[in-house]
Write an enzyme that holds these catalytic residues in place. Structure first.
Site, mmCIF file in Angstrom:
data_model
loop_
_atom_site.group_PDB
_atom_site.id
_atom_site.type_symbol
_atom_site.label_atom_id
_atom_site.label_comp_id
_atom_site.label_asym_id
_atom_site.label_seq_id
_atom_site.Cartn_x
_atom_site.Cartn_y
_atom_site.Cartn_z
ATOM 1 N N GLU A 133 39.967 38.559 39.721
ATOM 2 C CA GLU A 133 39.421 39.406 38.657
ATOM 3 C C GLU A 133 38.865 38.479 37.582
ATOM 4 O OE1 GLU A 133 39.081 42.553 38.943
ATOM 5 O OE2 GLU A 133 40.207 42.709 40.805
ATOM 6 N N CYS A 149 37.559 40.642 29.215
ATOM 7 C CA CYS A 149 36.581 40.289 30.252
ATOM 8 C C CYS A 149 35.470 41.319 30.381
ATOM 9 C CB CYS A 149 37.281 40.079 31.591
ATOM 10 S SG CYS A 149 38.228 41.507 32.156
#
Length: 506
Positions: free
Chosen positions: A220, A254
């Site tokens: 991820e 993110c």
């Protein structure tokens, strides 16, 4: 200030991996009752220690309580409850319909087996969510887990290191801590799956280490996630939602909006609306606002300050102030940025600095997006579905959020993950279970009717080949009928209607 975190010795890391391997092989983590109890314990860990977790997150990043609740605490609690309610169904064997005629009398099914010993490497910006949400999925799937917490958010890591052994079974779930040396040694060990959240640069290191053992990975990562504004968008609404997606957790997320693509003739309207939003939320001096977080370390302050000072284009509309001692960088808006500015547009910003690039046509904006690797998320702000579709059909991204920011990640019915440079694999909800599970296909036959199987045994001949073909390859007539079934169905309906008509005339 001394770190509250004690690093794990290399010997203890090796011992932990070996110990988890032995306990996985005993089958300890396979029973559903065991898994559910551990998930309930993890729920209790977060629920019973919620205030302590808020305190630790505040020490690490001055994270506002509201952001800590929505970004760290609530996702873990909800994921635990989801698996407690749905684990029986997720883990159940799935019987499938055989496609081959020769298997019509056999049992064809899929088992959901755990992968084995799993390594989860958490991330510092959401140290509770990004450590414990994947942990829930790994527990639900029946694995043993080694959890490596981020040493950057040291107070939260220290607290979780204290709490996890109190609530979870240490035979199956272990926590280790450390920095580069410890993580490098850790990645030399053999795991059955590695789940990593962090930067693309470190993701490549993890993937390379995993390849030595042919270990599967879920990565991820991140990337430069753009927000595209189309000309007819409601600019104040857009400003509010982009500000939320940029300054939540001080931009340390993110899926933060990394840059904005704004129509050239709407730039002034965007700047005006965005400035109004920031002043309403954080006041004239955001440094004094209780609702504005801090960067996690001085090193990150220096990096973001360097982006502002060394940029090769653009002018600061507001912000730019830095207080290194307080790990503070003001919310900063920079306009007239050039797409080829390798300082502001080189890597993911991961902080409270928002570059704005103007465009004259939507095709021009799409071309700019495609020059970068596919981002973790693409944001589109538009009232026209045609324009939304134009962007979606001509770009790639891990996920998409239309007319909002961040909230797609909070919707756990959706897969969350990247593509290409922004990640490998996805998770959340049942997809977390799938990420940590091996789907084991099983064909189970009986020992009767052996004479039927002679058709596939040597010595081979043309008669046996013809019979085998009938069992294994769909006949062309069947293929034709399937392809034309719509037309055939319509023709049959017309025939029936015609016969009814004739009957009434008789």
């Amino acid at each position: 200030m001394a770190s509250p975190l004690t690093y794990t010795s290399l010997d203890d890391i090796q011992d932990a991996v070996s110990y988890l391997r032995v306990n996985f092989d005993t089958g300890k983590t396979r029973p559903l009752a065991f898994r559910k109890f551990q998930i309930q314990q993890l729920y209790d860990l977060v629920k019973n220690n919620e205030e302590r977790l808020y305190e630790a997150l505040a020490k690490d990043m001055n994270k506002p309580r509201s952001e800590a609740l929505s970004g760290d605490i609530a996702p873990v609690l909800e994921e635990c409850l989801y698996f407690l309610e749905n684990l029986d169904g997720l883990a159940k064997e799935e019987k499938t319909s055989p496609r081959l005629g020769m298997h019509a009398m056999d049992t064809v099914k899929v088992r959901r087996d755990p992968l084995g010993v799993v390594l989860i490497i958490g991330c510092w910006n959401y140290p509770v969510q990004l450590s414990l949400v994947p942990l829930v999925g790994a527990i639900a799937a029946g694995n043993t887990v080694l959890l490596k917490l981020s040493e950057v958010s040291a107070h939260t890591a220290a607290l979780l290191t204290e709490l996890i052994p109190r609530y979870l079974n240490s035979d199956a779930y272990r926590v280790i801590n450390g920095a580069v040396e410890e993580t490098t040694y850790l990645l030399e060990q053999k795991f059955d799956h590695i789940f990593y959240t962090g930067s693309p640069m470190v993701g490549k290191i993890v993937m390379k280490a995993a390849s030595k053992h042919l270990t599967g990975v879920t990565l991820e990562l991140g990337g430069k996630s753009p927000a595209v504004i189309t000309p007819e968008a409601d600019m104040q609404t857009v400003a509010n939602r982009i500000a939320f997606g940029k300054f939540y957790n001080c931009g340390q997320i993110c899926i933060a909006v990394d840059y904005v693509l704004c129509p050239a003739d709407r730039l002034d309207a965007f700047v005006s609306a965005f400035t109004k939003t920031v002043k309403e939320w954080f006041g004239e001096d955001p440094k004094t606002s209780k609702d504005y977080a801090r960067l996690v370390s001085v090193r990150h302050v220096d990096r973001i300050a360097g982006l502002i000072q060394n940029r090769k284009s653009g002018g600061i509309q507001f912000g730019g102030q830095v207080d290194r001692d307080e790990r503070y960088i003001a919310p900063t808006l920079i306009t007239d940025v050039k797409f080829d500015d390798d300082v502001l547009m080189g890597d993911e910003i991961f902080g409270p600095v928002l570059p704005v690039i103007t465009y004259n046509s939507l095709d021009e904006a799409i071309t700019m997006i495609k020059k970068n690797p596919p981002p973790l998320v693409l944001y589109v702000f538009s009232k026209k579905q045609k324009l939304i579709e134009q962007v979606l059909q001509n770009t790639q991204s891990g996920g998409v959020c239309v007319n909002d920011t961040l909230m797609h990640q909070a919707e756990y019915s959706l897969p969350f993950g990247g593509i290409g440079n922004s990640g490998v694999g996805n998770y959340h909800g049942h997809r977390s279970f799938r990420a940590f599970t091996h789907e084991r296909g099983i064909l189970q036959k009986k020992q009767q009717l052996e004479f039927v199987n002679k058709v596939r045994y040597p010595p081979y001949n043309s008669t046996r080949d013809a019979i085998l073909r009938n069992f294994m390859v769909t006949h062309p007539l069947v293929v034709y009928l399937k392809q034309k079934r719509g037309s055939i169905k319509a023709a049959l309906i017309l025939i029936v209607l015609f016969l009814v008509y004739l009957k009434k005339r008789a």
